[in-house]
Structure formats: structure tokens, C-alpha cells
Design an enzyme around this catalytic site. Structure first.
Site, mmCIF file in Angstrom:
data_model
loop_
_atom_site.group_PDB
_atom_site.id
_atom_site.type_symbol
_atom_site.label_atom_id
_atom_site.label_comp_id
_atom_site.label_asym_id
_atom_site.label_seq_id
_atom_site.Cartn_x
_atom_site.Cartn_y
_atom_site.Cartn_z
ATOM 1 N N GLU A 168 0.738 -1.338 -0.063
ATOM 2 C CA GLU A 168 0.038 -0.172 0.058
ATOM 3 C C GLU A 168 0.777 1.422 -0.070
ATOM 4 O O GLU A 168 0.850 1.966 0.910
ATOM 5 C CB GLU A 168 -1.010 -0.048 1.148
ATOM 6 N N GLU A 364 -4.917 -8.793 1.173
ATOM 7 C CA GLU A 364 -5.454 -8.761 2.565
ATOM 8 C C GLU A 364 -7.130 -8.419 2.393
ATOM 9 O O GLU A 364 -7.467 -7.838 1.376
ATOM 10 C CB GLU A 364 -4.890 -7.269 2.987
HETATM 11 C C1 FCB Z 1 -4.168 -2.246 5.672
HETATM 12 C C2 FCB Z 1 -2.748 -2.428 6.257
HETATM 13 C C3 FCB Z 1 -2.722 -3.699 7.324
HETATM 14 C C4 FCB Z 1 -3.708 -3.465 8.411
HETATM 15 C C5 FCB Z 1 -5.226 -3.500 7.527
HETATM 16 C C6 FCB Z 1 -6.546 -3.543 8.567
HETATM 17 O O1 FCB Z 1 -4.284 -1.043 5.126
HETATM 18 O O2 FCB Z 1 -2.102 -2.812 4.972
HETATM 19 O O3 FCB Z 1 -1.292 -3.590 7.717
HETATM 20 O O4 FCB Z 1 -3.722 -2.473 9.219
HETATM 21 O O5 FCB Z 1 -5.008 -2.188 6.902
#
Ligand code: FCB
Length: 457
Positions: A168, A364
Site C-alpha cells: 500500500e 488482504e
Molecule cells: C491495511 C494494512 C494492514 C492492516 C489493515 C487493516 O491498510 O495494510 O497493515 O492494518 O489495513
């Protein structure tokens, strides 16, 4: 519990994800240097309750227990990140062997459990010494990152098949240098846009370093794990949908993606920077040097997408970019993020339209909930998380039916952890972490995910 409405092909990669600063702890052990998050956490008011990652889940010492939890869960891969300040305590120079030794121990343990490693090189914990020289606003940080990456490929490449460059980069640049809500806590648009470019450059240089490393050819994927060999970025594209069927809302939903999505996705995929966005900020020029765009567009092997929610966007001539986010009526998670599983499907379609057959990973996806242990401390009933996961897995299943090349899914997160500026107040884990004694208790969602995996491997 039925998982029968979900269809996944054999070989689909099931995983869980964490990041170094959020789980490791052991902040001063074995020569680890300070990171920008160690410093940011000590700034009054920066993090809820002044929490920090000094201890976190203590995965540094408890990794055998966490690997055992993953083995029983049945995942094929663990996505975790390397702490740059463990390996280069002052950002560069000679690597600290004890830093690599920890990751070798973890990788050996994973290998014994038959779990492939998907390693993120940078998940936000920049060595503090590099911040003192300007951090990502300084071009030199991109070069240091490529050097660090090259050492990682050399030291760990025989044990790792799947590499991710940056997690990110939008958050690193915009939350860190423009909004100031993440480390290093700066509020300066010109610095933020320099950081955008240097993060992209660092990504491209790391891809080039990977191609030049012997490990790129040597790594052998863990048998049957489905883990791909190669390297790619992890982006959190802004998922948007028009708030109505009006053409101006469709246009607004598209423009809303410029800063978060196109400033990263476009150059990485050879489309250059979004000029219409840059034109609005002449005071924040990108420090692009000749040849940079070619480096940034170095071909990648796959793309990782982090997806949590989607925004509904409305045209608004009054606001600077001509749009605003509309009120939504979906249920929200404990972060206040709307639960919109269909947004994940729409985002996967958006990417496939532009990347064709490039393999995609959901790197994620998950939800925070106000979890509590039951009275005797043995169970955590987290029904909202199960509902969230079921909806988003159904979106993945649908994407696969449509022929989208989705190769795997990493749930965020294996275990409750340090949630950045929210400290330990937000729980994303499918395993509960009792921060008083660091005891791990699998939540109901752990068993749900275990059963999903078991019925689709
Ligand atoms: C994302 C991050 C991760 C975590 C999630 C909830 O933006 O990459 O580290 O904090 O959110």
C-alpha cells in the site's frame, strides 16, 4: 456450517497475512534499529492510548505457536513482512546477520509445516535513520530500498518463492506525508508527491534487483502449495461505485480513483501518471527523472490487492476535484468501514480489464470487530467476521466463475495485532490475542475459515 455456495479451483492459494511491526514485538532485540513507527508511537496523541509495537503479539519469540495455528488452519501460505530495521538497523551499510537469522528460523518452521512464504519487503517500518535523511521524500531512499531488497533475495531467496515489494504505497505517501496520521506524521503535499514517486521508483528498482538475483531462477515452489514464483506490488486501490445512475456520478467515481489508485497503478502498469490529477497540484510536482517511468513499469509477475470497502461517489461541483463520497447504508465494521462484498468483485473486474491475464491475489481482506472472550476465556464468538468473510469469499468465487485470474486469498489477519494509529483497540484477527499474557485463542471465524479451506483444497 455450510460453505457449499463457494466454488474454488484446486490449487487456489489460501493464506493469512500479518506485518512485521504489527505482530513481531522484540523491538530492541538482536540489534534491531528504530523504525519510523517506533518514533511516531512516542509522539503524544499520534496513536490511541499511546500504544506501540514494542511487544505486539511477540511473534518474534512465539512464531512456532503461530505456525502451528496456521498448520491446523490448513493454509497454503503465510504472507508476512520483513522488518527493514532488523536487517539494516541504520538503513544501509552491512546487514545485521541476526536479523536474517530470525527470518530463516521462521521460514524453516513454515517449511516444516508445509506452508509457503509470501514475503512483503516493506510494510511501513522504515529505518528511522533514513527518515532523518528525508525518508521517501528523498530519492536516495528508493536506492536504499533496492539495495536492501537485493540482500533479502540473496539471503532468503532459496526459501521464498513469492515476493511483494511495497504494501500500500498510497498509505506510506499520503497517510504518512500528506495527512500525517501515519508515520512519519508529516503534512506537506509537495513532500507527499515526492514520496509517491520515490515509492514507485523503489518498487521498480526492487523488481529489477529481483530479476538480476540468482534466487529468481533458483526458487522452487513448495509442492502443491499453489504459491507463485515471482514478484509484484501490493496496492490498495480505491474501490468506487457511482452513487446513482447519472453520468456525472459515473465520471465522479472514475475521477475519485486518481490519487489513491492511478498515481500507483498507472505508472506501474506502463500508463504514466494521471495528468488530470497532477494538473490540479502544480505546487507539488513529481520529481521524475529520465528513465524513471521505464524502471517503475518493469514487468511484474502478479498483482496483490488489499480490499476492505468501497465508496459510493457523487458529483459535487463545489468540492476541489468535483466529487464527494456519498452516505452509505451498509452495515459497518468496528473501523466504521462499510461492508460491501460486491465492491471486491467490481474491483477485480476493473483490474482485469486493464491487466488481462496477470495473476491476481487478494493480499488482504478482513474485518475489525469488538471481539470478547467468553467467561472462561476459551472461545470468541465473532459472527460478524464470519458474515464478512463469507460475503467476500463469495465475491472471489464469482470472480473466478467470470474467468478473472484470481490465484489466491490472504485473510487479514491471522491474529489480533497493532492496528497502526488505533493501537490495540481494533481487532482484525481470526485468532484472539489476550494482550495481558499474549495467549492465543482461535475465534469462531478461525474454524469457519478452516472449514472453507478444507472443503476447497
Ligand atoms: C491495511 C494494512 C494492514 C492492516 C489493515 C487493516 O491498510 O495494510 O497493515 O492494518 O489495513
Amino acid at each position: 456450517m455450510s460453505t457449499g455456495d463457494l466454488q474454488f479451483p484446486a490449487g487456489f492459494l489460501w493464506g493469512v497475512a500479518t506485518a512485521s511491526y504489527q505482530v513481531e514485538g522484540a523491538a530492541t532485540v538482536d540489534g534491531r534499529g528504530p523504525s519510523i513507527w517506533d518514533a511516531f508511537c512516542r509522539r503524544p496523541g499520534a496513536v490511541t492510548h499511546g500504544h506501540n509495537g514494542d511487544v505486539a503479539c511477540d511473534q518474534y519469540h512465539r512464531y512456532p505457536e503461530d505456525v502451528e495455528l496456521m498448520r491446523r488452519l490448513g493454509v497454503g501460505a503465510y504472507r508476512f513482512s520483513l522488518a527493514w530495521p532488523r536487517i539494516f538497523p541504520a538503513g544501509g551499510g552491512t546487514p545485521n546477520p541476526a536479523g536474517f537469522d530470525y527470518y530463516k528460523r521462521l521460514l524453516d518452521e513454515l517449511q516444516r509445516a508445509g506452508i509457503a512464504a509470501a514475503v512483503t519487503l516493506y510494510h511501513w517500518d522504515l529505518p528511522l535513520a533514513l527518515q532523518d535523511a528525508g525518508g521517501w521524500a528523498n530519492r536516495d531512499t528508493a536506492l536504499r530500498f533496492a539495495d536492501y531488497a537485493g540482500h533479502c533475495f540473496g539471503a532468503l531467496g532459496d526459501r521464498v518463492d513469492t515476493w511483494f515489494t511495497l504494501n500500500e504505497p498510497y498509505c506510506s505517501a499520503i497517510l504518512g506525508y500528506l495527512e500525517g496520521v501515519h508515520a512519519p506524521g508529516i503534512r506537506d503535499r509537495a513532500a507527499a508527491y515526492r514520496a509517491v514517486h520515490h515509492l514507485n521508483l523503489g518498487h521498480g528498482l526492487a523488481v529489477q534487483a529481483y530479476r538480476a538475483s540468482p534466487s529468481a531462477a533458483a526458487a522452487t515452489p513448495a509442492p502443491g502449495s499453489g504459491a507463485a514464483r515471482g514478484i509484484g506490488p501490493v496496492l490498495n486501490l480505491l474501490a468506487t461505485r457511482p452513487a446513482s445512475a447519472r453520468a456525472e456520478d459515473a465520471d465522479a467515481a472514475d475521477r475519485a480513483q486518481d490519487l489513491q489508485s492511478r498515481m500507483f497503478f498507472d505508472p506501474i502498469f506502463g500508463r504514466g501518471y494521471p495528468e488530470r490529477h497532477l494538473a490540479s497540484y502544480p505546487q507539488a510536482p513529481l520529481p521524475v527523472e529520465p528513465g524513471d517511468l521505464e524502471i517503475i513499469a518493469a514487468p511484474v509477475d502478479f498483482l496483490g490487492l488489499n480490499y476492505y470497502w468501497e465508496e459510493a461517489v457523487q458529483a459535487d461541483p463545489e468540492s476541489p476535484h468535483g466529487f464527494r463520497f456519498a452516505v452509505q447504508w451498509q452495515p459497518v465494521t468496528d473501523m466504521g468501514w462499510p461492508v460491501v462484498p460486491g465492491g471486491l468483485l467490481r474491483q477485480l473486474r476493473w483490474v482485469q480489464q486493464r491487466c488481462g491475464a496477470l495473476p491476481l491475489y487478494v493480499t488482504e481482506n478482513g474485518c475489525a470487530a469488538a471481539d470478547r472472550l467468553n467467561a472462561d476465556g476459551t472461545r470468541c464468538a465473532d459472527r460478524p467476521r464470519i458474515d464478512y468473510l463469507r460475503g467476500h469469499l463469495a465475491a472471489c468465487s464469482q470472480a473466478l466463475q467470470e474467468g478473472i485470474p484470481l490465484a489466491g486469498y490472504f485473510l487479514w489477519s491471522l491474529i489480533d495485532n497493532f492496528e497502526w494509529s488505533f493501537g490495540y483497540t481494533k481487532r482484525f484477527g481470526i485468532v484472539y490475542c489476550d494482550y495481558t499474557d499474549l495467549r492465543r485463542v482461535p475465534k469462531d471465524s478461525y474454524y469457519f475459515y478452516r472449514d472453507v479451506i478444507a472443503s476447497h483444497v
